[in-house]
Design an enzyme around this catalytic site. Structure first.
Site, PDB file in Angstrom:
ATOM      1  N   TYR A 118     -20.472   0.707  18.047  1.00 35.73           N
ATOM      2  CA  TYR A 118     -20.175   2.109  18.357  1.00 35.73           C
ATOM      3  C   TYR A 118     -19.487   2.755  17.159  1.00 35.73           C
ATOM      4  O   TYR A 118     -19.876   3.828  16.689  1.00 35.73           O
ATOM      5  CB  TYR A 118     -19.272   2.173  19.600  1.00 35.73           C
ATOM      6  N   SER A 127     -17.646   4.140  32.477  1.00 33.56           N
ATOM      7  CA  SER A 127     -16.347   4.637  32.012  1.00 33.56           C
ATOM      8  C   SER A 127     -15.183   4.241  32.900  1.00 33.56           C
ATOM      9  O   SER A 127     -14.331   5.072  33.232  1.00 33.56           O
ATOM     10  CB  SER A 127     -16.365   6.157  31.877  1.00 33.56           C
ATOM     11  N   GLU A 181     -26.545  11.773  24.859  1.00 35.47           N
ATOM     12  CA  GLU A 181     -25.859  10.502  24.573  1.00 35.47           C
ATOM     13  C   GLU A 181     -25.553  10.390  23.079  1.00 35.47           C
ATOM     14  O   GLU A 181     -26.413  10.733  22.241  1.00 35.47           O
ATOM     15  CB  GLU A 181     -26.764   9.353  25.032  1.00 35.47           C
ATOM     16  N   HIS A 182     -24.356   9.918  22.766  1.00 35.62           N
ATOM     17  CA  HIS A 182     -23.883   9.770  21.377  1.00 35.62           C
ATOM     18  C   HIS A 182     -23.858  11.114  20.641  1.00 35.62           C
ATOM     19  O   HIS A 182     -24.018  11.165  19.425  1.00 35.62           O
ATOM     20  CB  HIS A 182     -24.725   8.740  20.606  1.00 35.62           C
ATOM     21  N   THR A 183     -23.696  12.165  21.393  1.00 33.09           N
ATOM     22  CA  THR A 183     -23.574  13.492  20.781  1.00 33.09           C
ATOM     23  C   THR A 183     -22.134  13.981  20.783  1.00 33.09           C
ATOM     24  O   THR A 183     -21.776  14.844  19.990  1.00 33.09           O
ATOM     25  CB  THR A 183     -24.431  14.527  21.560  1.00 33.09           C
ATOM     26  N   ASP A 188     -16.088  10.958  28.274  1.00 34.38           N
ATOM     27  CA  ASP A 188     -15.722  10.166  29.455  1.00 34.38           C
ATOM     28  C   ASP A 188     -14.429  10.660  30.095  1.00 34.38           C
ATOM     29  O   ASP A 188     -14.347  10.834  31.315  1.00 34.38           O
ATOM     30  CB  ASP A 188     -15.578   8.687  29.082  1.00 34.38           C
ATOM     31  N   ALA A 213     -20.137  -1.596  32.676  1.00 35.71           N
ATOM     32  CA  ALA A 213     -21.449  -1.129  33.145  1.00 35.71           C
ATOM     33  C   ALA A 213     -21.800   0.235  32.558  1.00 35.71           C
ATOM     34  O   ALA A 213     -22.808   0.821  32.901  1.00 35.71           O
ATOM     35  CB  ALA A 213     -21.465  -1.072  34.671  1.00 35.71           C
ATOM     36  N   GLY A 214     -20.934   0.743  31.683  1.00 41.16           N
ATOM     37  CA  GLY A 214     -21.209   2.048  31.062  1.00 41.16           C
ATOM     38  C   GLY A 214     -20.851   3.206  31.975  1.00 41.16           C
ATOM     39  O   GLY A 214     -21.351   4.313  31.800  1.00 41.16           O
ATOM     40  N   SER A 219     -12.796   2.511  31.886  1.00 41.03           N
ATOM     41  CA  SER A 219     -11.566   2.599  31.090  1.00 41.03           C
ATOM     42  C   SER A 219     -11.043   4.037  31.068  1.00 41.03           C
ATOM     43  O   SER A 219      -9.841   4.262  31.191  1.00 41.03           O
ATOM     44  CB  SER A 219     -11.761   2.042  29.685  1.00 41.03           C
TER      45      SER A 219
HETATM   46  C1  GLA Z   1     -19.267   5.924  25.387  1.00 39.94           C
HETATM   47  C2  GLA Z   1     -18.171   6.785  24.791  1.00 39.94           C
HETATM   48  C3  GLA Z   1     -18.492   8.282  24.923  1.00 39.94           C
HETATM   49  C4  GLA Z   1     -19.886   8.602  24.409  1.00 39.94           C
HETATM   50  C5  GLA Z   1     -20.899   7.610  24.975  1.00 39.94           C
HETATM   51  C6  GLA Z   1     -22.259   7.779  24.358  1.00 39.94           C
HETATM   52  O1  GLA Z   1     -19.324   6.112  26.770  1.00 39.94           O
HETATM   53  O2  GLA Z   1     -16.945   6.517  25.408  1.00 39.94           O
HETATM   54  O3  GLA Z   1     -17.515   9.058  24.250  1.00 39.94           O
HETATM   55  O4  GLA Z   1     -19.915   8.630  23.007  1.00 39.94           O
HETATM   56  O5  GLA Z   1     -20.507   6.259  24.805  1.00 39.94           O
HETATM   57  O6  GLA Z   1     -22.783   9.016  24.674  1.00 39.94           O
END
Ligand code: GLA
Length: 391
Positions: free
Chosen positions: A226, A130, A38-40, A176, A127-128, A132
């Protein structure tokens, strides 16, 4: 209990016929989970996502005038624009994801003809998962297919990403859009976000399910924080580059490198870098766990990731921390962590099937007791990425 949305893609087709009276093509594009990493992605690191059984569906056909019309079933809202001028709009916000895609097609020299498009789906928003990216990818694929432009999927991914950066204003990484486009049924993949090389491998969950617990917290901080995290990581790279000029992203940085120059780092920047470096290593180790089907060891890494995201990267929130802590008190949970950008959205949990029912009941009960909110849960399976939908 598990929350199901009842979505039938046939409804998108019938709605299109009703509104536009022509035969559309249908494209489906899934939401995604991320098993670890995550966040990589925007740090040119590693991620391990998969596409899931929740889709955005776009129905599209050419129109006969010089205007294009979009219709969102979810919002029960139309939006029309002159096809040669897909400018960003203040409202409706959902239209921007599509307008950004049209803009990029035109900028890349494609002659986009007027079209009508109906959109619906069951990827929960905020909800995380993706939604979008799924929206951008379904539409980019649909527009490409309709015009027979023959743009390869890799380029459609960058078009979708451009729309997210420039029309939605989130400087996200590539994970995503990549997952939504390239997912394969039953398989997760490790993506190297620097070279864009990727490797699929089967996820043999056998007696285990992937359950998402939706905190129902809509991540309002998400886009501003972010972008701040991204800037903090870049700041870390600038500091380390003074000593190692060859470094171009956190991918090139090791823990000893930042420890040697710790005095030069603002504490926050140091913590962000530390988390990213550790997380990249974890993804590679976790892929070995999955290959050996050692879900216990994988699950431990999920908890470690959560700790890093919460304490070092500071993208969790009270609700997500509660869900992860609570999961530790329930039998049959192999691992849990917050998933995606953070500040709300879902946790991802690996749960033994024998304990699944009890897990869902106990988690929903505990969450409601603590926050007075009824939580949604989704048991997901891994499916194919973007493609034509045949009814
Ligand atoms: C969101 C972003 C992704 C990613 C995650 C964190 O979903 O759209 O590109 O950075 O956060 O891992």
């Amino acid at each position: 209990m598990e929350t199901k949305t009842h979505f039938n893609p046939k409804g998108v087709y019938s709605k299109f016929l009703e509104l536009f009276d022509s035969q559309p093509i249908l494209v489906r594009s899934p939401g995604r989970i991320n098993l670890i990493g995550e966040h990589t992605d925007y740090n040119e690191g590693f991620v391990m996502p998969a596409a899931i059984d929740r889709d955005i569906v776009a129905a599209i056909d050419f129109s006969i005038d010089d205007h294009s019309t979009l219709y969102s079933v979810k919002h029960n809202e139309f939006f029309s624009f002159h096809t040669s001028d897909p400018a960003k709009v203040k409202s409706p916000l959902w239209a921007n994801y599509l307008l950004g895609v049209v803009r990029k097609f035109i900028d890349e020299g494609k002659v986009v003809k007027s079209f009508n498009c109906v959109i619906d789906g069951d990827v929960p928003t905020g909800a995380g998962l993706s939604s979008s990216a799924a929206l951008e990818c379904s539409f980019a694929f649909a527009l490409n297919h309709l015009h027979r432009f023959d743009i390869p999927k890799m380029q459609l991914i960058t078009i979708a990403l451009w729309a997210e950066h420039n029309y939605a204003g989130v400087k996200c990484g590539i994970m995503d859009q990549f997952s939504s486009m390239m997912g394969l049924s039953g398989k997760a993949f490790v993506l190297d976000c620097r070279s864009l090389e990727y490797r699929y491998f089967p996820v043999n969950l056998k007696e285990c399910s992937i359950v998402l617990c939706d905190s129902m917290v809509k991540h309002s901080l998400a886009s501003s924080e972010y972008n701040t995290r991204r800037a903090e990581c870049e700041q870390g790279v600038q500091i380390i580059r003074k000593h190692y000029p060859q470094v171009s992203s956190l991918r090139d940085v090791t823990l000893p490198m930042i420890e040697d120059y710790i005095a030069e780092f603002p504490e926050k920047v140091y913590n962000r870098c530390r988390y990213v470096i550790q997380e990249n290593e974890r993804v590679l180790d976790a892929s070995k766990d999955l290959e050996k089907n050692d879900l216990k060891s994988f699950g431990k890494k999920m908890y470690e990731t959560h700790k890093g995201l919460s304490q070092l990267y500071e993208v969790s929130c009270e609700e997500l921390d509660f869900l992860v802590e609570e999961s530790k008190n329930i039998n049959g949970v192999l691992g849990a962590r917050m998933m995606g950008g953070g500040f709300g959205g879902c946790t991802i949990n690996f749960v033994l099937d024998s304990d699944l029912k009890e897990f869902i009941t106990k988690m929903c009960h505990a969450y409601e007791k603590k926050f007075g909110v009824k939580m949604n849960t989704y048991v997901v399976s891994i499916k194919d990425g973007t493609g034509i939908l045949k009814l």
